[in-house]
Design a protein around this motif. Structure first.
Motif, mmCIF file in Angstrom:
data_model
loop_
_atom_site.group_PDB
_atom_site.id
_atom_site.type_symbol
_atom_site.label_atom_id
_atom_site.label_comp_id
_atom_site.label_asym_id
_atom_site.label_seq_id
_atom_site.Cartn_x
_atom_site.Cartn_y
_atom_site.Cartn_z
ATOM 1 N N VAL A 74 0.838 -1.197 0.000
ATOM 2 C CA VAL A 74 0.000 0.000 0.000
ATOM 3 C C VAL A 74 0.875 1.248 0.000
ATOM 4 O O VAL A 74 1.786 1.361 0.827
ATOM 5 C CB VAL A 74 -0.902 0.027 1.258
ATOM 6 C CG1 VAL A 74 -1.738 1.288 1.285
ATOM 7 C CG2 VAL A 74 -1.790 -1.204 1.300
ATOM 8 N N PRO A 75 0.622 2.202 -0.901
ATOM 9 C CA PRO A 75 1.315 3.494 -0.822
ATOM 10 C C PRO A 75 0.890 4.227 0.450
ATOM 11 O O PRO A 75 -0.301 4.438 0.685
ATOM 12 C CB PRO A 75 0.829 4.243 -2.070
ATOM 13 C CG PRO A 75 0.236 3.199 -2.959
ATOM 14 C CD PRO A 75 -0.268 2.134 -2.067
ATOM 15 N N THR A 76 1.847 4.609 1.267
ATOM 16 C CA THR A 76 1.543 5.221 2.558
ATOM 17 C C THR A 76 0.672 6.463 2.410
ATOM 18 O O THR A 76 -0.188 6.746 3.245
ATOM 19 C CB THR A 76 2.851 5.578 3.287
ATOM 20 O OG1 THR A 76 3.657 4.395 3.354
ATOM 21 C CG2 THR A 76 2.576 6.069 4.687
ATOM 22 N N ARG A 77 0.864 7.205 1.320
ATOM 23 C CA ARG A 77 0.111 8.440 1.129
ATOM 24 C C ARG A 77 -1.401 8.200 1.059
ATOM 25 O O ARG A 77 -2.198 9.065 1.437
ATOM 26 C CB ARG A 77 0.593 9.157 -0.129
ATOM 27 C CG ARG A 77 0.094 10.587 -0.256
ATOM 28 C CD ARG A 77 0.728 11.286 -1.438
ATOM 29 N NE ARG A 77 2.164 11.465 -1.288
ATOM 30 C CZ ARG A 77 2.731 12.463 -0.621
ATOM 31 N NH1 ARG A 77 1.978 13.347 -0.019
ATOM 32 N NH2 ARG A 77 4.041 12.572 -0.561
ATOM 33 N N LEU A 78 -1.796 7.005 0.594
ATOM 34 C CA LEU A 78 -3.226 6.690 0.549
ATOM 35 C C LEU A 78 -3.816 6.632 1.957
ATOM 36 O O LEU A 78 -5.004 6.891 2.151
ATOM 37 C CB LEU A 78 -3.454 5.348 -0.161
ATOM 38 C CG LEU A 78 -3.733 5.395 -1.657
ATOM 39 C CD1 LEU A 78 -3.826 3.992 -2.216
ATOM 40 C CD2 LEU A 78 -5.016 6.167 -1.953
ATOM 41 N N LEU A 79 -2.996 6.268 2.925
ATOM 42 C CA LEU A 79 -3.458 6.214 4.311
ATOM 43 C C LEU A 79 -3.432 7.603 4.951
ATOM 44 O O LEU A 79 -4.378 8.012 5.623
ATOM 45 C CB LEU A 79 -2.597 5.248 5.126
ATOM 46 C CG LEU A 79 -2.510 3.808 4.617
ATOM 47 C CD1 LEU A 79 -1.558 3.001 5.493
ATOM 48 C CD2 LEU A 79 -3.884 3.148 4.595
ATOM 49 N N THR A 80 -2.344 8.314 4.740
ATOM 50 C CA THR A 80 -2.177 9.593 5.425
ATOM 51 C C THR A 80 -3.085 10.682 4.875
ATOM 52 O O THR A 80 -3.513 11.567 5.616
ATOM 53 C CB THR A 80 -0.720 10.070 5.339
ATOM 54 O OG1 THR A 80 -0.351 10.211 3.959
ATOM 55 C CG2 THR A 80 0.223 9.084 6.023
ATOM 56 N N SER A 81 -3.402 10.636 3.576
ATOM 57 C CA SER A 81 -4.095 11.767 2.958
ATOM 58 C C SER A 81 -5.496 11.998 3.522
ATOM 59 O O SER A 81 -5.937 13.128 3.652
ATOM 60 C CB SER A 81 -4.166 11.580 1.440
ATOM 61 O OG SER A 81 -4.928 10.423 1.132
ATOM 62 N N THR B 93 -7.797 3.940 7.256
ATOM 63 C CA THR B 93 -7.286 2.806 8.021
ATOM 64 C C THR B 93 -7.367 1.537 7.191
ATOM 65 O O THR B 93 -8.411 1.247 6.597
ATOM 66 C CB THR B 93 -8.116 2.615 9.314
ATOM 67 O OG1 THR B 93 -8.037 3.792 10.100
ATOM 68 C CG2 THR B 93 -7.591 1.436 10.111
ATOM 69 N N LEU B 94 -6.269 0.781 7.161
ATOM 70 C CA LEU B 94 -6.262 -0.577 6.615
ATOM 71 C C LEU B 94 -6.102 -1.515 7.796
ATOM 72 O O LEU B 94 -5.089 -1.460 8.503
ATOM 73 C CB LEU B 94 -5.113 -0.750 5.614
ATOM 74 C CG LEU B 94 -4.910 -2.168 5.060
ATOM 75 C CD1 LEU B 94 -6.147 -2.655 4.320
ATOM 76 C CD2 LEU B 94 -3.677 -2.205 4.147
ATOM 77 N N THR B 95 -7.088 -2.329 8.035
ATOM 78 C CA THR B 95 -7.083 -3.152 9.243
ATOM 79 C C THR B 95 -7.655 -4.532 8.937
ATOM 80 O O THR B 95 -8.005 -4.834 7.798
ATOM 81 C CB THR B 95 -7.881 -2.447 10.364
ATOM 82 O OG1 THR B 95 -7.767 -3.180 11.577
ATOM 83 C CG2 THR B 95 -9.353 -2.298 9.998
ATOM 84 N N GLY B 96 -7.726 -5.360 9.964
ATOM 85 C CA GLY B 96 -8.262 -6.708 9.805
ATOM 86 C C GLY B 96 -9.117 -7.066 10.993
ATOM 87 O O GLY B 96 -9.154 -6.364 11.998
ATOM 88 N N SER B 97 -9.810 -8.182 10.887
ATOM 89 C CA SER B 97 -10.679 -8.616 11.971
ATOM 90 C C SER B 97 -10.840 -10.125 11.921
ATOM 91 O O SER B 97 -10.957 -10.724 10.847
ATOM 92 C CB SER B 97 -12.055 -7.936 11.836
ATOM 93 O OG SER B 97 -12.912 -8.311 12.876
ATOM 94 N N LEU B 98 -10.826 -10.735 13.113
ATOM 95 C CA LEU B 98 -11.168 -12.148 13.245
ATOM 96 C C LEU B 98 -12.642 -12.246 13.642
ATOM 97 O O LEU B 98 -13.360 -11.251 13.665
ATOM 98 C CB LEU B 98 -10.295 -12.795 14.326
ATOM 99 C CG LEU B 98 -8.884 -13.227 13.917
ATOM 100 C CD1 LEU B 98 -8.090 -13.661 15.140
ATOM 101 C CD2 LEU B 98 -8.945 -14.360 12.901
ATOM 102 N N VAL B 99 -13.078 -13.454 13.971
ATOM 103 C CA VAL B 99 -14.424 -13.590 14.527
ATOM 104 C C VAL B 99 -14.452 -12.887 15.876
ATOM 105 O O VAL B 99 -13.411 -12.605 16.470
ATOM 106 C CB VAL B 99 -14.807 -15.073 14.697
ATOM 107 C CG1 VAL B 99 -14.812 -15.776 13.367
ATOM 108 C CG2 VAL B 99 -13.903 -15.783 15.683
ATOM 109 N N GLY B 100 -15.634 -12.578 16.365
ATOM 110 C CA GLY B 100 -15.751 -11.919 17.662
ATOM 111 C C GLY B 100 -15.700 -12.920 18.801
ATOM 112 O O GLY B 100 -15.599 -14.133 18.603
ATOM 113 N N GLY B 101 -15.765 -12.401 20.024
ATOM 114 C CA GLY B 101 -15.783 -13.247 21.212
ATOM 115 C C GLY B 101 -17.161 -13.851 21.449
ATOM 116 O O GLY B 101 -18.109 -13.631 20.697
#
Length: 354
Positions: A284-291, A295-303
């Motif tokens: 990912v080009p960092t500028r896409l996040l900062t501009s 947020t680029l994130t992830g998720s598992l199943v919940g509790g």
């Protein structure tokens, strides 16, 4: 009061060696402990992760490997210390059957993020001293610690509710965490076993939902599930049309996508959430996040508490998965069809056929 329910052999379907077809096997469930619930299984969903594990893609396991973490059944017996369930209750078991119980995520009810690792429903040693290998829901019965059992609301069709134990919580958790609701625009990448449930849940939360899919074959389904638009990503100009519009995008597919393209669809403070597990690292080009503070994130199943919350939410909004009910002898065919995306949208096994 514990009903006599000693260690017993049960019929199951599993893999006896790496990358072999599934076949009938006999396994033994442990004797009931004080905090255990013994469940006679009624339905067991097929998740794509079952296929990855059974094929050996995710490493060697101890065999026989019995998959299945979308489990619904009736309580057959309870241990002396069990307080929440009694014989006859309809209950479910999802992706995990134990965790350390003492780390920060566990204490917050977020068992899937257990610092030392939660115990999957199949294919790994349990935390108990005897270290039995967990074996999953492609079987007649299972014994699970009470803390990892959830109640299935009476109004949900039990067969169609089975995939909610994975696909439901996998999508409900990040949608809730990232604030999906009225006034928010949510994108769903992929309309498969996970994606179709994500659409239904996001719509029920009050969000405006758009589906991104390479094919146009499921356009009518996407609209039927409540999406306002189905976008073909085969159109080279699709990203321009939807630039900077989304608060949350869930990526439900496990293929290598052009992540920068989807980041560009996010508005200020938007989040792109990875749910699938593609093989290649993301770049990912960092500028896409900062501009736009994206947020680029992830998720598992919940509790477990959130899984119960999700089931109650789905019961209130009459949400279940779209399923094809099969018998045990069709499992290998169902695996092939899932790999070829030839199912709308989830296979569920009738456990009476084990």
């Amino acid at each position: 009061m514990t009903t006599p329910h000693h260690s017993l052999p049960v019929r199951a379907w599993g893999v006896t060696a790496t990358a072999q077809p599934l076949e009938p096997v006999t396994i033994t469930r442990r004797e009931l402990r004080a905090d255990d619930v013994s469940i006679d299984i009624e339905f067991s969903g097929i998740c794509h992760s079952d296929i990855h594990t059974a094929s050996g893609e995710w490493g060697e396991r101890e065999y026989p490997l019995v998959p299945g973490h979308e489990i619904i059944g009736r309580v057959a017996a309870v241990g002396d210390a069990v307080t929440r369930y009694q014989v006859g209750d309809r209950v479910g078991v999802g992706c995990f059957v134990n965790s350390c119980g003492t780390c920060e995520p566990c204490l917050a009810g977020q068992h899937s993020y257990c610092v030392t690792g939660p115990v999957p429903t199949y294919g790994q040693p349990d935390r108990y001293a005897d270290g039995d290998i967990t074996r999953g829901g492609y079987s007649q019965a299972i014994v699970v610690k009470e803390d990892f059992v959830v109640r299935i609301p009476d109004t949900l069709d039990p067969a169609a509710a089975a995939p909610l134990l994975c696909a439901g919580i996998t999508t409900y958790s990040p949608l809730k965490h990232h604030g999906a609701g009225p006034g928010k625009k949510v994108g769903i990448i992929g309309l498969g076993g996970i994606g179709h449930v994500a659409v239904k849940i996001a719509v029920a939360m009050g969000a405006e939902v758009v589906v991104f899919s390479h094919s146009t074959a499921k356009r009518e389904d996407a609209l039927k599930f409540g999406a306002v638009e189905h976008v073909s990503t085969a159109d080279p100009d699709f990203a321009m049309q939807w630039h900077g519009q989304f608060d949350v995008i869930l990526n439900t597919v496990s293929v290598d996508l052009e992540i920068p393209t989807y980041l560009s669809l996010l508005r200020f403070d938007g989040a792109l959430v990875a749910l699938g597990l593609p093989a290649a690292p993301m770049q990912v080009p960092t500028r896409l996040l900062t501009s736009q503070r994206r947020t680029l994130t992830g998720s598992l199943v919940g509790g477990i508490p959130e899984t119960q919350e999700m089931l109650d939410f789905c019961a209130h909004h009459n949400i279940t998965a779209e399923i094809e009910l099969i018998v045990a002898s069709q499992i290998n065919e169902a695996y092939e069809r899932t790999i070829n995306a030839d199912v709308r949208y989830r296979f569920v096994i009738d456990a009476s056929t084990f």
